[in-house]
Design a protein around this motif. Structure first.
Motif, short mmCIF file in Angstrom:
data_model
loop_
_atom_site.label_atom_id
_atom_site.label_comp_id
_atom_site.label_asym_id
_atom_site.label_seq_id
_atom_site.Cartn_x
_atom_site.Cartn_y
_atom_site.Cartn_z
N VAL A 1 -3.26 12.56 10.00
CA VAL A 1 -3.84 11.26 9.67
C VAL A 1 -3.81 10.41 10.93
O VAL A 1 -2.74 10.15 11.47
CB VAL A 1 -3.04 10.57 8.54
N TYR A 2 -4.98 10.02 11.44
CA TYR A 2 -5.04 9.23 12.66
C TYR A 2 -5.15 7.73 12.39
O TYR A 2 -4.77 6.92 13.20
CB TYR A 2 -6.21 9.68 13.53
N TYR A 3 -5.72 7.38 11.24
CA TYR A 3 -5.85 5.96 10.89
C TYR A 3 -5.66 5.78 9.39
O TYR A 3 -6.04 6.64 8.61
CB TYR A 3 -7.24 5.41 11.24
N GLN A 4 -5.08 4.64 9.02
CA GLN A 4 -5.13 4.15 7.64
C GLN A 4 -5.87 2.82 7.70
O GLN A 4 -5.62 2.01 8.59
CB GLN A 4 -3.73 3.89 7.08
N THR A 5 -6.76 2.59 6.75
CA THR A 5 -7.51 1.35 6.72
C THR A 5 -7.41 0.72 5.33
O THR A 5 -7.35 1.44 4.34
CB THR A 5 -8.99 1.61 7.05
N VAL A 6 -7.35 -0.59 5.29
CA VAL A 6 -7.44 -1.30 4.01
C VAL A 6 -8.62 -2.24 4.09
O VAL A 6 -8.79 -2.95 5.09
CB VAL A 6 -6.16 -2.12 3.71
N VAL A 7 -9.46 -2.23 3.05
CA VAL A 7 -10.64 -3.09 3.03
C VAL A 7 -10.78 -3.66 1.62
O VAL A 7 -10.30 -3.07 0.65
CB VAL A 7 -11.89 -2.27 3.47
N ARG B 1 -6.28 5.72 21.03
CA ARG B 1 -6.64 5.35 19.66
C ARG B 1 -6.26 3.91 19.35
O ARG B 1 -6.96 3.20 18.63
CB ARG B 1 -5.98 6.32 18.66
N LEU C 1 1.85 6.78 9.87
CA LEU C 1 0.80 7.78 9.62
C LEU C 1 1.38 9.07 9.05
O LEU C 1 0.66 9.86 8.43
CB LEU C 1 0.03 8.08 10.90
N LEU C 2 2.67 9.29 9.29
CA LEU C 2 3.32 10.46 8.71
C LEU C 2 3.87 10.15 7.32
O LEU C 2 4.39 11.02 6.64
CB LEU C 2 4.46 10.94 9.61
N GLY C 3 3.76 8.88 6.92
CA GLY C 3 4.27 8.50 5.60
C GLY C 3 5.78 8.40 5.55
O GLY C 3 6.37 8.40 4.48
N TYR D 1 -9.59 -9.47 6.42
CA TYR D 1 -10.67 -8.61 5.96
C TYR D 1 -10.33 -7.13 6.07
O TYR D 1 -10.86 -6.31 5.35
CB TYR D 1 -11.96 -8.91 6.74
N TYR D 2 -9.47 -6.80 7.02
CA TYR D 2 -9.07 -5.40 7.18
C TYR D 2 -7.59 -5.33 7.57
O TYR D 2 -7.09 -6.21 8.26
CB TYR D 2 -9.86 -4.72 8.31
N GLN D 3 -6.93 -4.26 7.10
CA GLN D 3 -5.64 -3.86 7.66
C GLN D 3 -5.84 -2.47 8.24
O GLN D 3 -6.50 -1.64 7.61
CB GLN D 3 -4.56 -3.77 6.57
N THR D 4 -5.29 -2.23 9.41
CA THR D 4 -5.43 -0.92 10.03
C THR D 4 -4.05 -0.40 10.43
O THR D 4 -3.19 -1.18 10.80
CB THR D 4 -6.32 -1.04 11.30
N VAL D 5 -3.88 0.91 10.32
CA VAL D 5 -2.68 1.55 10.84
C VAL D 5 -3.11 2.59 11.85
O VAL D 5 -4.03 3.37 11.58
CB VAL D 5 -1.85 2.22 9.72
N ARG E 1 -14.43 8.91 13.46
CA ARG E 1 -13.14 9.33 14.01
C ARG E 1 -12.37 10.29 13.12
O ARG E 1 -11.23 10.65 13.44
CB ARG E 1 -12.30 8.09 14.36
N SER F 1 -0.21 10.04 3.12
CA SER F 1 0.09 10.45 4.49
C SER F 1 1.12 11.57 4.51
O SER F 1 1.00 12.54 5.24
CB SER F 1 0.64 9.26 5.28
N ASN G 1 0.83 -1.21 0.00
CA ASN G 1 0.00 0.00 0.00
C ASN G 1 0.86 1.26 0.00
O ASN G 1 0.92 1.99 0.99
CB ASN G 1 -0.91 -0.06 1.23
N ILE H 1 7.51 5.81 6.53
CA ILE H 1 7.82 4.46 6.05
C ILE H 1 6.56 3.85 5.44
O ILE H 1 5.45 4.30 5.71
CB ILE H 1 8.38 3.52 7.15
N ALA I 1 -16.54 0.27 6.73
CA ALA I 1 -15.26 0.96 6.96
C ALA I 1 -15.46 2.47 6.85
O ALA I 1 -14.86 3.24 7.60
CB ALA I 1 -14.21 0.48 5.96
N GLN J 1 1.27 5.63 2.06
CA GLN J 1 2.45 6.40 2.43
C GLN J 1 2.49 7.75 1.71
O GLN J 1 2.70 8.79 2.32
CB GLN J 1 3.73 5.63 2.09
#
Lengths: 421, 421
Positions: A36-42, B48, B13-15, B37-41, A59, A26, A19, B17, A52, A23
């Motif tokens: 940016v508080y969260y990144q999500t992949v769905v 949080r 979250l700052l991009g 099903y999901y990836q979260t950062v 939030r 962000s 992904n 990496i 999602a 990056q």
């Protein structure tokens, strides 16, 4: 302003691709002062994608969705956003023309499903796609903001830069002054060394802000400031850059995001100088990095990879006594590095000759430790510099650092010559 | 079994990496038959992070958390998991010994905060860290499973492979037979070409399963099956591999995840053969890729980068008439590719000589189009093969594909010689 990035695509959940969009976005959002508080992949699933989006709305104020804008039944991002917002989709006329023209231009019939690529959410702003077919979308709805971007980075980046960013500045960041940045690039120094030298600037930063990033053998510092006009911003950035340059004159090689080989090719082109190289343990890595720069052909003329001792003798005239024998310095030695640099410079007839000889591992060689590398820089009508390096890391890292270190010393020498003029 | 991957770290979250851990884990979990099903950062923030864990528990049975296991006050993953589960943390004796020994071995005093690296959740299984200091953790709690892994990929991968995977197989996937996989690697064919040739196998796959991945100039097919024993699995996998090999004998170069240059170095070592190269537009890329393989020194002896026409004449004896003049074929021609391959083979005195000359762009050269490349393979006592390539892409892609194509044809030739023996 709190943001969440939602990347849509089952290929991400299967680990087929990484992904990188998250990056890129962000970093861009951070530069705009957006947290940016969260990144999500769905995955490509309407229920889970809608869920999602609802979770993100609890939030974040700004949702950036990437992927799922294409023509197939798996591309569901617009459907999901429209469903959550209770709005409909319609074909955007200009986007549809763009798709039509694409197929006409290629003389292939457009299949019906491609019309999906021109869909936008009612009341949203279409974001034209300059490098692909699927139109993007920017939407303001009940105090929340939505940006829909395509998945391929080659489409996402130009759309973000030229369409989404101006929209954000105009509709979302209206209270704020635009942000201006400069990238300062450093060589020959590590991240911690750089931070130590800039410690007080990093700790007391308010405006401009300072953010160091480290990559393999390269350190970047991004300096950023908000201002009403570009010239006002640049005055602030230039002042900080000058302060940093004064502290690290031997390391700051560019104020834009370029590798050091680009700076070297530009300097040598301007100075009318040429270079050649003789490589042993790096096996062509140094030459390939110089020649990766467009326009390097006027500067780099050629070179020799002398992996075996026989080739060091035959192609580069290294005396046999230097390489072999009980008390010979050996192939991995300052003496050999010097001969290689001088010989390749004379053979290819260039102003500079570079050399690298060392032990990249995994096994040792000549009973010398892995990571011991000698590099040479020979100058027409000048002295030959030789450096001993004691590098850590695996074969790949040692080879890369060896090449980067030669480039660093070549850049320093060019800078000294430029200054002496 | 539904899983969610939660990567913890403000640097994501700052991009600063890219989240390659999510890709690695997704692929590994897919191979185990676990659906992600999901990836979260989420950042280094206790509230949080705890909230992200609670959200994940609503939609997944297995949570894999990466990052935030280190010594600083920003490393909060264990605290968050313990808080959500209502358990406490304690120092694991073996992990603490491991940290103590590390500092003793280096003769530096251990600061108190390093004790945090040995913390584990009460009732959880510690996962030893073979390549770093922070201990991992595997926990079963009220029907849900938690795996805590360190953030650095060099620590995460061995810990997943050697600690977490066996734990998953023993505690989570108990109902299931273990999964066995093989990676089949192809050259000289694109992803779509490969899919066409394997279409029926891909469409009718049940057991073993088949998953193609494409990277730049490389296609990989992973075949996987579940079985009670390894020999039972291998019998199934070998049968499918043989079927695929029979369809693509000229493209399947390995049944493990290695680049083609590794296969070539191994074959040439076994056959006692040597190789050299003359590169123009690729500027050393071909040689650097061969020499990136440990042990290549016995096979690859040396070569020449002849970027300028003068160097083609001087170092590789290309006749002036071939390079320049009104009706000369020019540097980018089949004739020049042939001379380069034959000359470098004779000069370096090797069994094979390889050559590349072409237009990598962005500008054209000799009025020839960007992407026109000629490659040559010369054989001691044999015929010289020359191929014309018409490649698409940018400078980087064209250079990479040129190098990969030479390697592909060299591999085919080696295979033919092996077969003829």
């Amino acid at each position: 302003m709190k943001a969440e990035i939602i990347a849509v695509g089952t290929e991400l959940l299967l680990g087929q691709i990484v992904n990188t969009n998250a990056q890129y976005l962000s970093r861009e959002l951070a530069a705009l002062g957006i947290d940016v508080y969260y990144q999500t992949v769905v995955g490509d699933n309407l229920n889970r994608l809608s869920q999602a989006i609802r979770t993100a709305l609890e939030r974040a104020d700004l949702l950036i969705l990437t992927g799922g804008l294409g023509p197939t039944q798996d591309d569901l991002t617009k459907d999901a956003v429209a469903a959550v917002l209770g709005r409909s989709l319609h074909i955007d006329r200009m986007a549809m023309d763009h798709v039509d023209r694409f197929f006409e231009g290629r003389g292939i019939p457009m299949t019906e499903n491609n019309r999906r690529q021109a869909l936008v959410v009612d009341g949203g702003t279409p974001l034209p796609n300059e490098t692909g077919l699927a139109v993007g979308n920017a939407i303001a709805h009940e105090g929340k903001f939505y940006i829909l971007l395509p998945g391929p980075p080659s489409e996402l980046k130009p759309m973000f830069e030229r369409q989404a960013k101006p929209w954000l500045l105009q509709h979302v960041l209206t209270q704020e002054e635009p942000l201006y940045s400069k990238m300062l690039k450093f060589a020959g120094i590590g991240e911690s060394g750089l931070e130590t030298r800039l410690m007080d600037l990093v700790e007391n930063q308010t405006d401009p802000t300072l953010a160091p990033y480290a990559k393999e053998s390269e350190v970047t510092v991004r300096i950023s400031t908000k201002a009403r006009t570009e010239s006002e911003a640049m005055a602030k950035l230039d002042k900080l850059e000058a302060e940093i340059a004064a502290r690290l004159p031997d390391h700051l090689y560019a104020n834009e995001d370029v590798p050091i080989e680009k700076t070297i090719v530009d300097m040598m082109t301007e100075m009318g100088l040429t270079v050649s190289a003789a490589e042993s343990c790096t096996g062509g890595l140094l030459m390939q990095s110089i020649t990766s720069i467009p326009g390097s052909a006027t500067v780099f003329l050629g070179g020799i990879v002398c992996y075996s001792n026989a080739m060091k003798e035959k192609l580069l005239n290294v005396p046999h006594d230097l390489l072999e024998g009980e008390n010979a310095p050996g192939a991995v030695s300052a003496e050999t590095a010097q001969v290689l640099a001088e010989q390749v410079r004379m053979i290819v007839d260039t102003d500079f000759g570079l050399s690298i000889t060392g032990v990249a591992g995994p096994g040792y060689s000549e009973r010398k430790p892995v990571g011991l590398v000698y590099i040479g820089i020979s100058r027409r009508g000048g002295e030959t510099e030789v450096y001993e390096l004691n590098l850590k890391g695996n074969r790949e890292t040692i080879r890369l650092r060896s090449a980067k270190t030669v480039l660093y010393h070549l850049w320093k020498r060019l800078k000294a010559e430029q200054a002496a003029k």
